[in-house]
Design a protein around this motif. Structure first.
Motif, PDB file in Angstrom:
ATOM      1  N   PHE A 500       0.838  -1.204   0.000  1.00  0.00           N
ATOM      2  CA  PHE A 500       0.000   0.000   0.000  1.00  0.00           C
ATOM      3  C   PHE A 500       0.872   1.253   0.000  1.00  0.00           C
ATOM      4  O   PHE A 500       0.666   2.169  -0.812  1.00  0.00           O
ATOM      5  N   LEU A 501       1.841   1.306   0.879  1.00  0.00           N
ATOM      6  CA  LEU A 501       2.722   2.473   0.940  1.00  0.00           C
ATOM      7  C   LEU A 501       3.537   2.614  -0.345  1.00  0.00           C
ATOM      8  O   LEU A 501       3.741   3.727  -0.846  1.00  0.00           O
ATOM      9  N   LEU A 502       4.007   1.494  -0.882  1.00  0.00           N
ATOM     10  CA  LEU A 502       4.794   1.534  -2.111  1.00  0.00           C
ATOM     11  C   LEU A 502       3.968   2.076  -3.274  1.00  0.00           C
ATOM     12  O   LEU A 502       4.445   2.918  -4.057  1.00  0.00           O
ATOM     13  N   ASN A 503       2.714   1.645  -3.393  1.00  0.00           N
ATOM     14  CA  ASN A 503       1.876   2.097  -4.497  1.00  0.00           C
ATOM     15  C   ASN A 503       1.392   3.541  -4.309  1.00  0.00           C
ATOM     16  O   ASN A 503       1.146   4.243  -5.290  1.00  0.00           O
ATOM     17  N   CYS A 504       1.257   3.970  -3.053  1.00  0.00           N
ATOM     18  CA  CYS A 504       1.000   5.395  -2.814  1.00  0.00           C
ATOM     19  C   CYS A 504       2.118   6.238  -3.412  1.00  0.00           C
ATOM     20  O   CYS A 504       1.870   7.264  -4.069  1.00  0.00           O
ATOM     21  N   GLU A 505       3.349   5.806  -3.179  1.00  0.00           N
ATOM     22  CA  GLU A 505       4.493   6.567  -3.698  1.00  0.00           C
ATOM     23  C   GLU A 505       4.607   6.420  -5.210  1.00  0.00           C
ATOM     24  O   GLU A 505       4.983   7.373  -5.905  1.00  0.00           O
ATOM     25  N   ARG A 506       4.301   5.230  -5.737  1.00  0.00           N
ATOM     26  CA  ARG A 506       4.320   5.049  -7.196  1.00  0.00           C
ATOM     27  C   ARG A 506       3.333   5.994  -7.870  1.00  0.00           C
ATOM     28  O   ARG A 506       3.645   6.609  -8.898  1.00  0.00           O
ATOM     29  N   GLN A 508       2.255   8.836  -6.676  1.00  0.00           N
ATOM     30  CA  GLN A 508       2.766  10.195  -6.554  1.00  0.00           C
ATOM     31  C   GLN A 508       3.820  10.483  -7.615  1.00  0.00           C
ATOM     32  O   GLN A 508       3.803  11.529  -8.277  1.00  0.00           O
ATOM     33  N   ASN A 509       4.753   9.563  -7.805  1.00  0.00           N
ATOM     34  CA  ASN A 509       5.816   9.755  -8.793  1.00  0.00           C
ATOM     35  C   ASN A 509       5.261   9.801 -10.213  1.00  0.00           C
ATOM     36  O   ASN A 509       5.740  10.570 -11.054  1.00  0.00           O
TER      37      ASN A 509
END
Length: 564
Positions: A500-506, A508-509
């Motif tokens: 979940f945290l990784l895809n939040c950042e993906r 955003q990028n």
């Protein structure tokens, strides 16, 4: 002196004036409205309607105290905050200023943290934006080149949760008070003594010229203003009146030198008026020619039409006059509007792009025939994008092209963002109270969001532009779908939480890398940061946002196949 809504606006003069429609909406909703503003703009308070009490903040004095001893400055601020809170006794605080000091002040003034709308602080002291329109306004402040709404309407929607039914959907009303008699008498005295006026000549009226702006790179050249003033006198008998603050006196001297050479009369009011006296002068004008300034917003609130120049970073979509029927000019250059905090690689070519001849054609057409269109010429269409301010079908201020520049991708994209952002923000706002549906209903929410609002009339961009943006929107929708699934498993699976945290950042990028989606990138960052500790609420919004982005991507796909 108590008020149930306390409004904080600690920004510039023009932004303070642009709070008036929000104050009007709050008043019409039955609220007593108090206002905290900077003390150097307190002279504008008599012009604002329906302000039941006001507390000017001595910003410069507090800063000076901070330089001497931060403990003394903190004590003074706390004493002031306690006095305002005691006297105002607000039930709600609406903070329109995103700075950290203003957020801190809103926390000190509000009865509870939940009573703050707009820009506040969380319990740990980090900035938080209360309401989805506040999140959008925060991003629009940082990335204004992708802001499709006028600042006045964004202010209004920040306070919309406090409105009575139906008020949020009507056009905003920007109407300032008539200046006091003493200010009107001062204006008459200034206008009675034009410089360079021949003995036998009598002005047929007055036109105001605002020479300055917040930055030199946003100022139409003084020599251009002087040439415009000379023509207005020669062809229409209208005497120019120079407006500005004391710091702009060098520009007034430059204008005076040009006027002496051309033997053109003018009235020099630069540095000779306070705010009510400036308003009184504007009440006696037939029109204002101006840069993007607080004076322009003052004129709009007084109902005075203007011709406004938007140079460098300025654009009329978000900071144009909140008055239908005004004319806004942008230089017709591919680099305009330019980015903030970057040096100009073109020698500030935008400053001289719009000629005094073209500006004069527009003003004379407006004064003689009541419309700007008669002043349009082929030369002007090459020099400038010409916009007419108006109100759209949903009650928001907008601009309409008079010069044919509405077919450019930048114009089409800003026009297209308006209905989609209204659907997104209105839907998320109206569903904020429905979070109890829970993340398990994310797909149902997404489907409902995709059906909200009926037929869209957003104009298509060019196929090349659509092919640039559509895949990003589609991928963003897919990532939101994944977040909805993974979010329901957080707390049950460590891996799901990490994903979940990784895809939040993906996500955003992905959005950060697409400049046309700068507003969406800022909005997503604000949304996830504010609701990171409220998973049910965040997932509720994730499901809604996914449906809107799928619909947006589908619209862009159709547009790329069927261009206008």
């Amino acid at each position: 002196m108590s008020t149930d809504v306390l409004l904080l606006n600690l920004t510039r003069f023009g932004d303070l004036l642009q709070s008036q429609p929000l104050i009007q909406d709050l008043h019409d909703s039955g609220h007593q409205v108090g206002l905290v503003c900077l003390d150097n703009f307190a002279a504008a308070l008599p012009l604002l309607r329906h302000v039941d009490a006001a507390w000017p903040l001595p910003g410069a004095k507090l800063m000076a105290a901070l330089d001497r001893d931060w403990r003394t400055a903190a004590a003074q601020l706390l004493d002031l905050a306690r006095r305002i809170r005691r006297e105002a006794a607000p039930r709600h605080v609406v903070n329109l200023t995103p700075t950290l000091p203003a957020r801190l002040l809103s926390k000190l003034l509000a009865p509870t943290p939940e009573a703050v709308l707009g820009f506040g602080l969380d319990p740990e002291g980090f900035g938080v934006n209360q309401g989805v329109w506040s999140s959008f306004l925060s991003g629009a402040t940082l990335r204004r080149l992708n802001a499709p709404f006028n600042l006045v309407d964004m202010f209004r929607m920040v306070g919309a949760p406090l409105f009575a039914p139906g008020i949020a959907g009507r056009p905003g009303r920007f109407s300032l008070r008539t200046p006091p008699d003493a200010a009107m008498a001062h204006a008459d005295a200034l206008l009675a003594r034009p410089e360079n006026l021949p003995m036998s000549a009598h002005p047929k009226g007055f036109v105001a010229l605002q020479l300055g702006a917040s930055e030199a790179r946003r100022q139409w050249p003084v020599a251009h203003f002087a040439a415009l003033g000379e023509r207005l006198w020669r062809e229409a008998g209208l005497c120019p009146v120079l407006l500005g603050a004391p710091a702009e006196r060098p520009m007034a001297r430059e204008y005076a030198a040009c006027a002496a050479r051309d033997r053109t009369p003018f009235v020099n009011a630069v540095g000779r008026t306070d705010i009510p006296q400036l308003a009184a002068l504007l009440r006696k004008m037939r029109l204002l020619a101006t840069n993007d300034t607080g004076t322009m917003h003052l004129a709009a609130g007084l109902g005075l039409p203007c011709l406004a120049f938007f140079l460098a970073t300025a654009q009329p979509w978000d900071t144009g006059p909140y008055l239908p029927g005004c004319c806004c000019l942008e230089p017709a250059l591919p680099c305009h509007p330019c980015s903030f905090r970057q040096p100009c690689p073109h020698g500030h070519a935008c400053l001289t792009r719009i000629s005094p001849t073209s500006a004069g054609d527009l003003i004379l057409a407006r004064l003689e025939g009541g419309g700007w269109q008669a002043g349009l010429s082929p030369e002007l269409r090459r020099e400038a994008r010409v916009w007419l301010t108006e109100t759209d079908a949903r009650g928001f201020a907008g601009v309409r092209s008079l010069s044919g520049h509405d077919s450019e991708d930048r114009s089409l994209w800003l026009s297209q963002q308006r209905p989609f952002w209204r659907h997104i923000l209105d839907d998320l706002s109206s569903n904020a109270a429905g979070q109890a549906a829970g993340p398990a209903n994310g797909h149902i929410e997404k489907h409902a969001a995709g059906q909200t609002g009926g037929q869209l009339d957003a104009p298509p961009c060019s196929p090349d532009f659509c092919r640039q943006v559509t895949p990003v929107l589609a991928q963003a929708a897919r990532l939101l779908d994944m977040l909805s699934e993974q979010g329901r498993l957080t707390g049950k699976s460590a891996k799901a939480g990490q994903l979940f945290l990784l895809n939040c950042e993906r996500l955003q990028n992905l959005l950060n890398a697409c400049p046309p989606l700068a507003s969406l990138a800022c909005f997503w960052r604000e949304l996830r940061q504010e609701r990171g500790d409220r998973m049910d609420e965040l997932l509720h919004f994730v499901g809604l946002l996914a449906g809107h982005l799928e619909r947006w991507a589908a619209h862009m796909t159709v547009s790329s196949r069927n261009p206008l």
